[in-house]
Design a protein around this motif. Structure first.
Motif: not given
Length: 234
Positions: A11-14, A142, A145, A149, A174-175, A182
């Motif tokens: 999910l990263g920073q989303l 990742v 995605l 992106q 990416s996320t 990333t």
């Protein structure tokens, strides 16, 4: 729960959860929950014996020293700054304990005594295998995605203006919304693939090569010098 926690890194920073002047991520909450649950189960089962990994004394020393500098620095910091710094340290402590959870579960899986087979001495176990697979899968997700992106949202200028992100353009973020973070995550998956390739058999080798190519192309498109340096080191 450990597998879900590791996978949530995708999910990263989303997804962010506001916390005063700071924020938490799903990964943070899952790490805290997993560590707390592990401690509770240890107490309930009265399982007080577990091995300490060789790297843990260094983590302990860093945490101890960071705590001292945090207290000393309080005199020259505002209260909000001190609280934010303390939360960063607390988060680091929980992430360090999460590594201890994984290490403990790995040892239990590796040396579990079965009713017929006895102690596992094969050197591998389903828990470790699943952890490595999740790391590979999450890094590939990742990367994919990130490709999306680059096509849909290649310019972060608007995010930079509204939320303070760096204005990256035509770079795979990416996320994580950052090419360097990333790249580090992609290298984590690529490192695991390289380590597993020698033990792969049959069609598994083809899939490892296929995933490695995906991660390598994504890594190149981050244009992250630190990521490229990590690759050269690996």
């Amino acid at each position: 729960m450990v597998f879900t926690t590791i996978l949530s890194g995708v999910l990263g920073q989303l997804v962010k959860i506001p916390l005063g002047s700071g924020k938490l991520y799903p990964l943070d909450l899952l790490v805290i929950f997993t560590v707390t649950l592990w401690v509770i189960l240890k107490l309930i089962e009265r399982d007080y014996e577990f091995k300490i990994p060789g790297y843990f004394p260094y983590l302990f020393f860093f945490i101890f020293w960071a705590g001292i500098t945090l207290v000393i620095g309080k005199a020259s910091a505002t209260t909000p700054e001190f609280i934010i710094g303390a939360f960063y340290l607390v988060r680091f402590v929980f992430y360090s304990l999460f590594s201890l959870v994984v290490y403990d579960l790995r040892n239990k899986s590796l040396y579990r005594v079965g009713p017929c087979l006895g102690q596992n001495t094969s050197g591998s176990d389903p828990f470790t295998t699943n952890v490595l697979r999740i790391l590979v899968v999450s890094s590939v997700v990742v990367a994919l995605l990130g490709f999306a992106q680059l096509v849909v949202y290649p310019d972060l200028a608007r995010l930079a203006a509204e939320f303070g992100y760096d204005p990256h353009k035509n770079r795979l973020v990416s996320t994580f919304l950052d090419p360097n973070f990333t790249a580090a995550y992609l290298m984590l998956g690529l490192s695991v693939i390289l380590s597993l390739f020698g033990r792969a058999i049959g069609t598994s080798k083809f899939w490892y090569v296929f995933w490695a190519v995906i991660l390598f192309v994504a890594l190149i498109l981050t244009f992250s010098r630190s990521g490229w340096l990590m690759f050269s080191a690996v």
